[in-house]
Design an enzyme around this catalytic site. Structure first.
Site, PDB file in Angstrom:
ATOM      1  CB  THR A  22      -1.172   0.096   1.120  1.00 51.72           C
ATOM      2  OG1 THR A  22      -2.126   0.876   0.762  1.00 51.72           O
ATOM      3  CG2 THR A  22      -0.376   0.140   2.544  1.00 51.72           C
ATOM      4  CB  CYS A  28      -4.187   6.075   6.296  1.00 55.15           C
ATOM      5  SG  CYS A  28      -5.378   6.847   5.371  1.00 55.15           S
ATOM      6  CG  HIS A  45      -4.654   2.284   3.344  1.00 56.18           C
ATOM      7  ND1 HIS A  45      -3.663   2.576   2.210  1.00 56.18           N
ATOM      8  CD2 HIS A  45      -4.984   3.552   3.658  1.00 56.18           C
ATOM      9  CE1 HIS A  45      -3.457   3.982   2.353  1.00 56.18           C
ATOM     10  NE2 HIS A  45      -4.175   4.521   3.323  1.00 56.18           N
TER      11      HIS A  45
END
Lengths: 161, 211
Positions: A22, A28, A45
């Site tokens: 990711t 995040c 995520h």
């Protein structure tokens, strides 16, 4: 080998040799679950801490810590893993703009980290490595063959945890 | 998607004009600052999935210099002024007439960071004030914040507020470039979902798309 891309508010599971990746984690949090005996890894995520904040009834369960982590555990089990064999690694939860403070949105990174930890603790999953907080963006890649999580940042280069 | 699905071509046109006015004024301000002609492209108004937004500026991992500010008042939202690293250096060089003395990948000095911060502040301020004049809405910028990092990490910050109401963001993106394209950048305006109604009603635009 394939690299499976996990987007924002998304989650996925892979078996060796396929890796999970990711990009651009800011506030995040990237949560990785790993089963060393089966060489299965899962990645989420997570964007926000708590689904009770969602407006409307329908939302993407990959977005919130309290829904994404149970779902990820479920998908790990469906792939043949068992929750008692799982360990966790985490990265992200930064505060990208350091001199903004005060209101809650601005503190979203630390809150995401906290929420993920709470969920992992509830599931009885041990966190073995963590690179959270700070003020830098991160890209992470998980290799289910070795269990190594590679974390890349702009200023601090690459490190493996 | 439901929230945005009743948007017609007309509404999108209006938002494009919003971008035009805001970025047009900001580009003029930039042009005065660096004493060079600054052109802009036709604004793009798009309803995007969160992951797609960073693609506008070279992908989630592209290194960018960003000034972020929160828009407060009648029409809250997030505003980003984004330039890539090379453009930021060229911008500083044009502004101060300083010749490049350090390696291209070397970190920017305090002074240079401060200058970029101020440039972002001036440009975003002129974007917003022209928009406020045009709509008669009260729009105030927060204190700006500067970050130099991966585009995805920075832009996702502007999506937190939107994240609770859906998986899509409406972005008004205007690219600008200096004459020989040594400085290239973007203005992004991401209105909060509730703000769009206010924006449209201030401009006398119906919301149902059947105009």
């Amino acid at each position: 080998m394939e690299i499976i891309k996990i987007g924002m508010a998304d989650l996925g599971v892979s078996k060796s040799p396929d890796r999970l990746r990711t990009t651009g984690l800011g506030s995040c949090v990237g949560v990785v679950l790993y089963d060393a005996s089966k060489k299965i890894a899962g990645m989420a995520h997570v964007m926000l801490p708590d689904s009770s904040l969602a407006k409307g009834n329908e939302f993407n369960i990959g977005k919130y810590a309290d829904t994404a982590i149970p779902q990820l555990i479920k998908e790990m089990e469906q792939a043949g893993s068992s929750v008692k064999n799982l360990i966790a690694k985490m990265a992200g939860g930064a505060q990208m703009f350091s001199f903004l403070s005060g209101n809650d949105t601005m503190r979203i990174g630390p809150r995401n980290v906290e929420a993920c930890k709470t969920m992992l603790k509830e599931a009885g999953i041990r966190i073995v490595a963590e690179d959270t907080g700070g003020n830098c963006g991160r890209t992470i890649e998980m290799d289910p063959e070795t269990g190594i999580l590679q974390i890349r940042t702009v200023n601090q280069g690459v490190k493996d945890v | 998607m439901s929230f945005f699905s009743n948007f017609g071509e007309f509404q999108i046109d209006v938002l494009r004009e919003v971008g035009n006015i805001g970025a047009g004024n900001a580009a003029t301000a930039l042009s005065k600052l660096i004493q060079k002609e600054v052109d802009m492209k036709v604004p793009q108004v798009k309803i995007l999935e969160f992951d797609e937004i960073a693609d506008f500026v070279g992908g989630a991992e592209a290194l960018v210099v960003t000034v972020f500010l929160r828009v407060e008042g009648d029409c809250p939202g997030n505003m980003f002024f984004i330039v890539d690293y090379a453009s930021a250096r060229n911008l500083l060089r044009k502004l101060f007439g300083i010749q490049e003395t350090v390696e291209a990948d070397e970190q920017l000095s305090e002074m240079e960071l401060s200058a970029l911060h101020e440039i972002g502040n001036i440009l975003a301020g002129s974007y917003l004030s022209s928009l406020a004049d045009f709509t008669n809405l009260n729009m105030q910028p927060s204190v700006p914040a500067l970050a130099i990092d991966m585009a995805g990490a920075i832009l996702s910050y502007g999506l937190i507020e939107l994240g609770n109401s859906g998986d899509f963001a409406l972005t008004i993106d205007t690219a600008f470039f200096e004459g020989n394209e040594e400085v290239e950048g973007h203005f992004f305006l991401l209105p909060d979902p509730e703000s769009l109604n206010k924006l449209f009603s201030a401009l006398g635009v119906p919301l149902d798309g059947n105009y």
